[in-house]
Design a protein around this motif. Structure first.
Motif, PDB file in Angstrom:
ATOM      1  N   LYS A  87      -5.149  -0.925  -1.176  1.00  0.00           N
ATOM      2  CA  LYS A  87      -3.915  -1.521  -0.645  1.00  0.00           C
ATOM      3  C   LYS A  87      -4.143  -2.991  -0.285  1.00  0.00           C
ATOM      4  CE  LYS A  87      -2.026   2.742   1.382  1.00  0.00           C
ATOM      5  NZ  LYS A  87      -1.651   3.415   2.653  1.00  0.00           N
ATOM      6  N   HIS A 103      -2.454  -6.144  -2.317  1.00  0.00           N
ATOM      7  CA  HIS A 103      -1.566  -7.027  -1.553  1.00  0.00           C
ATOM      8  C   HIS A 103      -1.953  -8.493  -1.723  1.00  0.00           C
ATOM      9  CE1 HIS A 103       0.954  -8.490   1.734  1.00  0.00           C
ATOM     10  NE2 HIS A 103      -0.109  -9.178   2.136  1.00  0.00           N
ATOM     11  N   ILE A 155       1.680  -3.277   4.117  1.00  0.00           N
ATOM     12  CA  ILE A 155       0.756  -2.542   3.247  1.00  0.00           C
ATOM     13  C   ILE A 155       0.507  -1.113   3.712  1.00  0.00           C
ATOM     14  CG2 ILE A 155      -0.362  -4.674   2.526  1.00  0.00           C
ATOM     15  CD1 ILE A 155      -2.697  -4.033   4.317  1.00  0.00           C
ATOM     16  N   ARG A 194       3.887  -7.883  -2.432  1.00  0.00           N
ATOM     17  CA  ARG A 194       3.931  -6.428  -2.230  1.00  0.00           C
ATOM     18  C   ARG A 194       4.142  -5.664  -3.540  1.00  0.00           C
ATOM     19  NH1 ARG A 194       9.817  -5.102   0.180  1.00  0.00           N
ATOM     20  NH2 ARG A 194       8.675  -3.300   0.973  1.00  0.00           N
ATOM     21  N   ASN A 231      -7.301   2.490   1.460  1.00  0.00           N
ATOM     22  CA  ASN A 231      -6.897   1.281   2.188  1.00  0.00           C
ATOM     23  C   ASN A 231      -7.469   0.027   1.549  1.00  0.00           C
ATOM     24  OD1 ASN A 231      -5.360   2.674   4.005  1.00  0.00           O
ATOM     25  ND2 ASN A 231      -6.858   2.619   5.666  1.00  0.00           N
ATOM     26  N   ASP A 257       0.654   4.126  -7.532  1.00  0.00           N
ATOM     27  CA  ASP A 257      -0.051   4.096  -6.261  1.00  0.00           C
ATOM     28  C   ASP A 257      -1.264   5.004  -6.276  1.00  0.00           C
ATOM     29  OD1 ASP A 257       1.389   6.406  -6.415  1.00  0.00           O
ATOM     30  OD2 ASP A 257       2.322   6.249  -4.449  1.00  0.00           O
TER      31      ASP A 257
END
Length: 272
Positions: free
Chosen positions: A51, A55, A27, A106, A48, A224
């Motif tokens: 992420k 995940h 990640i 992922r 974060n 992203d």
């Protein structure tokens, strides 16, 4: 967010991983910083946190729940239960979509999907795709929305599907939920070794409008920088093939695939 609950919930999810080090590499989070999250000494930054949530396929808000409630939540309970044993009536074709949580974890999140269409000449359609986990299966949900440049008619398509990774390729089988008269299969693979920003491949099935077989190169761009569903929806629609508003990497990949196939056959394109 209650730090103690968050740390306990994160530790619970990490218990399903092979190792914390491997998780951090996948990640893209610093291991020492991640240890602080696990101990409750620090909270993740917004980037974060996203992420981590993507995940594990768990909404960020769900990390707020008390640990007992978090553990029983549908999006978490399936992970803790481990792979499900196929039922006698769910083998064969259906078994391809079971046990896909780890290999596809992922790839969870939002994408913009670009593909060529002959519904309108020299046009590229951009759709929004979401991959998430539901009851131990990886689900796809897609939305296409285009306005006819000639008469202003709105064309809307929604697809529900299931996803499997087989032989290093991602297979997406989708059902046209509104018209209920089309199935679409998309086969994808990463562009470049080890990166997830772009997935490219081919999409094919039966056009819901013309009832003709179609095939088209397709590119999925991972969001992203995803901030909100509303912002992503603003990018959905039909674009002129030379539009500066298009993602230029995706456009280049599509045009290269079209040129490579030009001498072999004419691609009628996915309905726009």
């Amino acid at each position: 967010m209650e730090t103690d609950s968050f740390a306990a919930n994160l530790r619970l999810l990490c218990s399903t991983e092979s190792s914390v080090s491997a998780l951090c590499r996948r990640i893209g989070v610093n291991r020492q910083q991640f240890n602080k999250y696990l101990s409750g000494a620090a909270r993740p930054s917004p980037a974060n946190m996203r992420k981590i949530a993507v995940h594990f396929g768990v909404r960020q808000a769900e990390f707020l729940l008390p640990t007992e409630e978090f553990e029983a939540h549908p999006s978490v309970a399936g992970k803790l239960a481990g792979p499900q044993v196929p039922r006698p009536d769910g083998g064969g074709f259906y078994s391809a979509f079971r046990g896909q949580t780890l290999p596809l974890r992922r790839y969870l999140g939002y994408y913009l999907s670009y593909f060529l269409t002959q519904t309108w000449e020299n046009s590229i359609v951009c759709a929004l795709v979401c991959l998430d986990e539901l009851d131990g299966l990886i689900r796809s949900r897609s939305l296409e929305r285009s306005i006819d440049p000639d008469d202003g008619s709105l064309y809307l398509s929604k697809y529900d599907g299931r996803v499997a990774m087989l032989g290093n390729r991602i297979f997406v089988m989708e059902y046209q939920r509104l018209a209920r008269d089309a199935l679409v299969e998309t086969v994808l693979h990463p562009v470049g070794r080890g990166q997830l920003q772009y997935l490219r491949g081919t999409t094919f099935g039966i056009s819901s409008r013309q009832r003709l077989p179609f095939t088209s190169p397709v590119v999925w761009r991972y969001l992203d920088d995803f901030t909100s569903l509303r912002d992503a929806m603003r990018q959905v629609g039909r674009y002129d093939i030379n539009s500066a508003k298009l993602d230029q990497r995706a456009r280049s990949i599509l045009l290269g695939a079209r040129e490579a196939n030009a001498e072999g056959f004419v691609m009628p394109g996915r309905p726009g």
